[in-house]
Design an enzyme around this catalytic site. Sequence first.
Site, mmCIF file in Angstrom:
data_model
loop_
_atom_site.group_PDB
_atom_site.id
_atom_site.type_symbol
_atom_site.label_atom_id
_atom_site.label_comp_id
_atom_site.label_asym_id
_atom_site.label_seq_id
_atom_site.Cartn_x
_atom_site.Cartn_y
_atom_site.Cartn_z
ATOM 1 N N SER A 1 0.859 -1.185 0.000
ATOM 2 C CA SER A 1 0.000 0.000 0.000
ATOM 3 C C SER A 1 0.891 1.230 0.000
ATOM 4 O O SER A 1 2.067 1.154 0.367
ATOM 5 C CB SER A 1 -0.868 -0.005 1.268
ATOM 6 N N TYR B 1 -2.012 -1.528 10.411
ATOM 7 C CA TYR B 1 -2.136 -1.711 8.956
ATOM 8 C C TYR B 1 -0.869 -1.227 8.251
ATOM 9 O O TYR B 1 -0.277 -1.958 7.447
ATOM 10 C CB TYR B 1 -3.363 -0.946 8.450
#
Length: 232
Positions: free
Chosen positions: A120, A133
């Site tokens: 990401s 995350y």
Amino acid sequence: MALHYAAKGVFLALSGRNAERLHSVAEACRSQGAEVEERGIDVADEAAMMQWVEDLDDRKALDLVIANAGIGLSTSKERSLHETTKQTFDVNVTGVFNTIHPALERMKERKQGQIAIMASIAGFRGMPGAASYSASKVAVKSYGDALRGAYWGRVKINVICPGFVESRMTEKNRFPMPFLMTSEKAAKIIAKGLARNKGVIAFPFPTAFAMRFLTLLPQALSDAILRQSPKK
Ligand SMILES: NC(=O)c1ccc[n+]([C@@H]2O[C@H](COP(=O)([O-])OP(=O)(O)OC[C@H]3O[C@@H](n4cnc5c(N)ncnc54)[C@H](OP(=O)(O)O)[C@@H]3O)[C@@H](O)[C@H]2O)c1
């Protein structure tokens, strides 16, 4: 990604835990002419993943493995930071290992194949609003960067770092998501990057540039900027 690649002559092996959603994607891919195998499986289940990936590879030598499964949990009264981080790492980090390792050694032996790791833009640096995350994505991004060098000339390794893309994950977000793009557009960009064997496929450009720039700033300054970022 599945719908992007689905076409006559293409074999796709798709997995996920939710059988209904998986089946609907598989059917959509079949209607585009692809041969599809669907498997309800949890990426955190090491033994099951190893068995499935090895069995698949025995039947059809895999040429591209995309380790895409991921979760973005928030902490709450019911789920402590410790629990959130453990669950996130089980899927986003261990799940990636469980997906790619069984294929990696076989691809290395035959000096052919490609592995794509879904990281990401949040994987460029730990983010205060999404500690578990972002740390999980930093881990898999670094792992992909390292494997790319270690397996150079034998297996192609790519890391995908998207910004905000429309999905079930982002539909829960209650904060502005700059440059949010459709999953169709994201899939096209990713497939193009994979075809070119780009080491890191980071997009959209403004978000990727901003994150890369942040990592160059003095720590105190980037900390101060990121303290303003929204919480997951
Ligand atoms: N959307 C974004 O803006 C964005 C940005 C950067 C990176 N990403 C990454 O892109 C990937 C896909 O996310 P998405 O945005 O498409 O979210 P999503 O719609 O929630 O998709 C997540 C996918 O992962 C699967 N999955 C989750 N946990 C799993 C498990 N334990 N075992 C097997 N499969 C599991 C889900 O299927 P089941 O629920 O059926 O298991 C689903 O197919 C993730 O790695 C995410 O971190 C997304």
